[in-house]
Design an enzyme around this catalytic site. Structure first.
Site, PDB file in Angstrom:
ATOM      1  N   LEU A   1       0.952  -1.284   0.031  1.00  0.00           N
ATOM      2  CA  LEU A   1       0.038   0.035  -0.098  1.00  0.00           C
ATOM      3  C   LEU A   1       0.968   1.279  -0.017  1.00  0.00           C
ATOM      4  CD1 LEU A   1      -2.613  -1.077   2.419  1.00  0.00           C
ATOM      5  CD2 LEU A   1      -3.065  -0.622  -0.042  1.00  0.00           C
ATOM      6  N   HIS A   2       2.035   1.305  -1.025  1.00  0.00           N
ATOM      7  CA  HIS A   2       2.635   2.385  -0.953  1.00  0.00           C
ATOM      8  C   HIS A   2       3.514   2.224  -2.254  1.00  0.00           C
ATOM      9  CE1 HIS A   2       5.422  -0.574   1.062  1.00  0.00           C
ATOM     10  NE2 HIS A   2       6.406   0.013   0.218  1.00  0.00           N
TER      11      HIS A   2
END
Ligand code: TYD
Length: 135
Positions: free
Chosen positions: A50-51
């Site tokens: 999630l990055h």
């Protein structure tokens, strides 16, 4: 579709004793390795990643079990299953990544071309879209 996913199929140099895969910078890996880390004991329902990274390039190999890698370049999103010891997925800078559907026994080894730097992370998808549209 613009190609943003690179899979490296490593040669298995086994002999009668068993299998072996060798990864050598600038021979079958397109960068110099500065850091190695591995991910294990991830709960099945957890979504990791999630990055995106501004500078970091990485290669992930599933050494045991399986998980799904979702890669997103801001225009396209693709899911790749990692479930082989001889298959590496390159995750270049400026790519949003999510990892999910971890098997209980999943071990992911990551080779990275930079040391760990928390300032290199973009943790918000909206910020990621703004960032890649301005680089
Ligand atoms: P993080 O990058 O958030 O892992 P993932 O994206 O796989 O969920 O890292 C998890 C934690 O580990 C976070 O506290 C930062 C730390 N960390 C290091 O100290 N060194 C490293 O090389 C990495 C990748 C993470």
């Amino acid at each position: 579709m613009q190609k943003f996913i690179d899979i490296i199929d490593f040669e298995i140099k086994g002999d009668e004793k068993g299998s072996l895969i060798s990864i050598e910078e600038h021979i079958n890996l397109p960068f110099k390795i500065k850091r190695v880390y591995y991910i294990y004991n991830t709960q099945q329902k957890v979504i990791r990643g999630l990055h995106a990274h501004k500078k970091l390039n990485q290669l992930a190999i599933c050494l045991n079990g399986s998980c799904d890698f979702v890669l997103d370049n801001g225009k396209n999103r693709e899911t790749i299953k990692l479930d082989r010891k001889d298959k590496g997925i390159l995750i270049q800078k400026n790519i949003w990544r999510e990892m999910k559907n971890f098997s209980e026994d999943c071990v992911i080894m990551v080779l990275a071309d930079q040391l760990y730097d928390s300032n290199d992370y973009i943790n918000d998808y909206g910020e990621f879209l703004d960032y890649i549209n301005n680089v």
